[in-house]
Motif scaffolding. Structure first.
Motif, PDB file in Angstrom:
ATOM      1  N   THR A  45       0.839  -1.201   0.000  1.00  0.00           N
ATOM      2  CA  THR A  45       0.000   0.000   0.000  1.00  0.00           C
ATOM      3  C   THR A  45       0.871   1.247   0.000  1.00  0.00           C
ATOM      4  O   THR A  45       0.597   2.219  -0.716  1.00  0.00           O
ATOM      5  CB  THR A  45      -0.933   0.015   1.226  1.00  0.00           C
ATOM      6  OG1 THR A  45      -1.765  -1.138   1.185  1.00  0.00           O
ATOM      7  CG2 THR A  45      -1.802   1.258   1.227  1.00  0.00           C
ATOM      8  N   LEU A  46       1.943   1.217   0.776  1.00  0.00           N
ATOM      9  CA  LEU A  46       2.852   2.359   0.866  1.00  0.00           C
ATOM     10  C   LEU A  46       3.487   2.666  -0.486  1.00  0.00           C
ATOM     11  O   LEU A  46       3.516   3.828  -0.913  1.00  0.00           O
ATOM     12  CB  LEU A  46       3.932   2.071   1.909  1.00  0.00           C
ATOM     13  CG  LEU A  46       4.765   3.255   2.404  1.00  0.00           C
ATOM     14  CD1 LEU A  46       3.881   4.292   3.076  1.00  0.00           C
ATOM     15  CD2 LEU A  46       5.832   2.778   3.366  1.00  0.00           C
ATOM     16  N   VAL A  47       3.977   1.650  -1.187  1.00  0.00           N
ATOM     17  CA  VAL A  47       4.629   1.920  -2.473  1.00  0.00           C
ATOM     18  C   VAL A  47       3.609   2.341  -3.531  1.00  0.00           C
ATOM     19  O   VAL A  47       3.932   3.131  -4.423  1.00  0.00           O
ATOM     20  CB  VAL A  47       5.483   0.725  -2.963  1.00  0.00           C
ATOM     21  CG1 VAL A  47       6.615   0.449  -2.003  1.00  0.00           C
ATOM     22  CG2 VAL A  47       4.665  -0.522  -3.208  1.00  0.00           C
ATOM     23  N   LYS A  48       2.385   1.865  -3.439  1.00  0.00           N
ATOM     24  CA  LYS A  48       1.353   2.313  -4.381  1.00  0.00           C
ATOM     25  C   LYS A  48       1.057   3.796  -4.205  1.00  0.00           C
ATOM     26  O   LYS A  48       0.761   4.503  -5.173  1.00  0.00           O
ATOM     27  CB  LYS A  48       0.074   1.492  -4.204  1.00  0.00           C
ATOM     28  CG  LYS A  48       0.146   0.096  -4.805  1.00  0.00           C
ATOM     29  CD  LYS A  48      -1.172  -0.646  -4.650  1.00  0.00           C
ATOM     30  CE  LYS A  48      -1.103  -2.010  -5.326  1.00  0.00           C
ATOM     31  NZ  LYS A  48      -2.386  -2.761  -5.163  1.00  0.00           N
ATOM     32  N   LEU A  49       1.141   4.292  -2.980  1.00  0.00           N
ATOM     33  CA  LEU A  49       0.952   5.718  -2.731  1.00  0.00           C
ATOM     34  C   LEU A  49       2.121   6.523  -3.310  1.00  0.00           C
ATOM     35  O   LEU A  49       1.927   7.624  -3.834  1.00  0.00           O
ATOM     36  CB  LEU A  49       0.834   5.986  -1.234  1.00  0.00           C
ATOM     37  CG  LEU A  49      -0.374   5.376  -0.506  1.00  0.00           C
ATOM     38  CD1 LEU A  49      -0.342   5.757   0.965  1.00  0.00           C
ATOM     39  CD2 LEU A  49      -1.686   5.825  -1.131  1.00  0.00           C
ATOM     40  N   ILE A  50       3.331   5.970  -3.242  1.00  0.00           N
ATOM     41  CA  ILE A  50       4.503   6.647  -3.798  1.00  0.00           C
ATOM     42  C   ILE A  50       4.382   6.755  -5.315  1.00  0.00           C
ATOM     43  O   ILE A  50       4.668   7.801  -5.905  1.00  0.00           O
ATOM     44  CB  ILE A  50       5.796   5.902  -3.412  1.00  0.00           C
ATOM     45  CG1 ILE A  50       6.046   6.017  -1.896  1.00  0.00           C
ATOM     46  CG2 ILE A  50       7.001   6.441  -4.188  1.00  0.00           C
ATOM     47  CD1 ILE A  50       7.161   5.137  -1.381  1.00  0.00           C
ATOM     48  N   VAL A  51       3.940   5.686  -5.948  1.00  0.00           N
ATOM     49  CA  VAL A  51       3.796   5.668  -7.401  1.00  0.00           C
ATOM     50  C   VAL A  51       2.618   6.524  -7.860  1.00  0.00           C
ATOM     51  O   VAL A  51       2.609   7.057  -8.968  1.00  0.00           O
ATOM     52  CB  VAL A  51       3.641   4.210  -7.893  1.00  0.00           C
ATOM     53  CG1 VAL A  51       3.364   4.152  -9.383  1.00  0.00           C
ATOM     54  CG2 VAL A  51       4.900   3.405  -7.562  1.00  0.00           C
ATOM     55  N   GLY A  52       1.613   6.674  -7.001  1.00  0.00           N
ATOM     56  CA  GLY A  52       0.427   7.435  -7.365  1.00  0.00           C
ATOM     57  C   GLY A  52      -0.722   6.573  -7.836  1.00  0.00           C
ATOM     58  O   GLY A  52      -1.688   7.071  -8.434  1.00  0.00           O
ATOM     59  N   MET A  53      -0.646   5.269  -7.557  1.00  0.00           N
ATOM     60  CA  MET A  53      -1.728   4.360  -7.934  1.00  0.00           C
ATOM     61  C   MET A  53      -2.918   4.477  -6.986  1.00  0.00           C
ATOM     62  O   MET A  53      -4.001   3.981  -7.280  1.00  0.00           O
ATOM     63  CB  MET A  53      -1.217   2.915  -7.943  1.00  0.00           C
ATOM     64  CG  MET A  53      -0.198   2.644  -9.019  1.00  0.00           C
ATOM     65  SD  MET A  53       0.429   0.954  -8.925  1.00  0.00           S
ATOM     66  CE  MET A  53      -1.061   0.020  -9.312  1.00  0.00           C
ATOM     67  N   ASP A  54      -2.700   5.100  -5.852  1.00  0.00           N
ATOM     68  CA  ASP A  54      -3.759   5.307  -4.869  1.00  0.00           C
ATOM     69  C   ASP A  54      -3.481   6.617  -4.132  1.00  0.00           C
ATOM     70  O   ASP A  54      -2.379   7.160  -4.213  1.00  0.00           O
ATOM     71  CB  ASP A  54      -3.802   4.134  -3.887  1.00  0.00           C
ATOM     72  CG  ASP A  54      -5.181   3.941  -3.257  1.00  0.00           C
ATOM     73  OD1 ASP A  54      -6.036   4.847  -3.405  1.00  0.00           O
ATOM     74  OD2 ASP A  54      -5.394   2.906  -2.606  1.00  0.00           O
ATOM     75  N   ARG A  55      -4.470   7.113  -3.445  1.00  0.00           N
ATOM     76  CA  ARG A  55      -4.328   8.341  -2.675  1.00  0.00           C
ATOM     77  C   ARG A  55      -4.428   8.019  -1.194  1.00  0.00           C
ATOM     78  O   ARG A  55      -5.209   7.146  -0.802  1.00  0.00           O
ATOM     79  CB  ARG A  55      -5.439   9.338  -3.037  1.00  0.00           C
ATOM     80  CG  ARG A  55      -5.387   9.862  -4.463  1.00  0.00           C
ATOM     81  CD  ARG A  55      -6.590  10.736  -4.737  1.00  0.00           C
ATOM     82  NE  ARG A  55      -6.626  11.209  -6.101  1.00  0.00           N
ATOM     83  CZ  ARG A  55      -6.113  12.377  -6.508  1.00  0.00           C
ATOM     84  NH1 ARG A  55      -5.523  13.173  -5.622  1.00  0.00           N
ATOM     85  NH2 ARG A  55      -6.191  12.736  -7.769  1.00  0.00           N
ATOM     86  N   PRO A  56      -3.672   8.744  -0.364  1.00  0.00           N
ATOM     87  CA  PRO A  56      -3.793   8.526   1.082  1.00  0.00           C
ATOM     88  C   PRO A  56      -5.111   9.068   1.612  1.00  0.00           C
ATOM     89  O   PRO A  56      -5.702   9.982   1.024  1.00  0.00           O
ATOM     90  CB  PRO A  56      -2.608   9.305   1.645  1.00  0.00           C
ATOM     91  CG  PRO A  56      -2.334  10.380   0.636  1.00  0.00           C
ATOM     92  CD  PRO A  56      -2.673   9.773  -0.693  1.00  0.00           C
TER      93      PRO A  56
END
Length: 240
Positions: A45-56
């Protein structure tokens, strides 16, 4: 040192389930930064937020000084997911060509990048085969090649060496170290402690929280322990 990735006050919820809880994380340029922890700890989940695949749910993520998500920023980020996102009915070469075309590479540069990436992961002799005929390990190797195709400034690798034989794993880590020396910033998630030792900095994650962070040797000295596995257990209160 310039901060390539900055995360402040990051929390993420899916419904009532809290997956990440008040994460603060800074990754400097030219670092290999390891995220270690068990399955379900929140690493992916953390790396998906870094890539921009999800929003916090709360907090902010900046990569290369730009707020994430940002479509243009994807030109500078190479991402290898845990699940292989490949086209099974295309050959390895066709997959690499397709993903390279997304980054507007010139024809000669595209050809060189495909040859480099395929050679790195030892797939040059298998590029004519359809991906549906690849083994699991070959698919992982092709996914890594795709992540490297546009020569990104930031490389995000989610469990990159799962299912890969020891010899190739060593060569991949040699290349990761070489990329770091060119100034690239590399995020690696892993649960393999000898890979964690190769990182410049580590964040140990459990239940969506960072238990402790620092350089591998610094963490071992801080906890008075000779191996990172016991550091992780002590930081999480599993051993005294």
């Amino acid at each position: 040192m310039t901060s390539t990735i900055v995360m402040k006050g990051i929390s993420k919820q899916f419904g009532k389930k809290v997956v990440l809880n008040e994460i603060d994380l800074t990754v400097e340029s030219g670092q290999i930064y390891g995220l270690i922890g068990p399955s379900g700890s929140g690493k992916t989940t953390l790396v998906k937020l870094i890539v921009g695949m999800d929003r916090p749910s709360t907090g902010e993520v900046h990569v290369l000084g730009t707020a994430v998500p940002n479509l243009k920023l994807l030109q500078e980020i190479g991402y290898m997911a845990q699940a292989d996102a490949l086209y099974a009915d295309l050959t390895g070469a066709e997959n690499l060509s397709f993903f390279a075309s997304l980054f507007k590479l010139k024809k000669d540069v595209k050809k060189k990048r495909i040859a480099y990436a395929a050679d790195l992961v030892d797939l040059s002799s298998h590029l004519h085969k359809k991906v549906q005929n690849y083994s699991g390990g070959m698919k992982r190797r092709l996914s890594l090649a795709v992540a490297l195709i546009q020569d990104p400034e930031v490389l995000v690798l989610d469990e990159p060496t799962v299912g890969i034989d020891p010899e190739l794993r060593r060569s991949i880590w040699t290349e990761i170290s070489r990329l770091k020396k060119t100034g690239k910033t590399i995020i690696v998630t892993t649960h393999v402690m000898d890979e964690a030792e190769k990182c410049d900095q580590l964040a140990m994650i459990r239940d969506g929280k960072i238990l402790t962070s620092g350089a591998p040797q610094q963490l071992k000295q801080q906890y008075g322990i000779v191996n990172l596995e016991d550091v992780f257990l002590q930081a999480g209160g599993k051993i005294k």
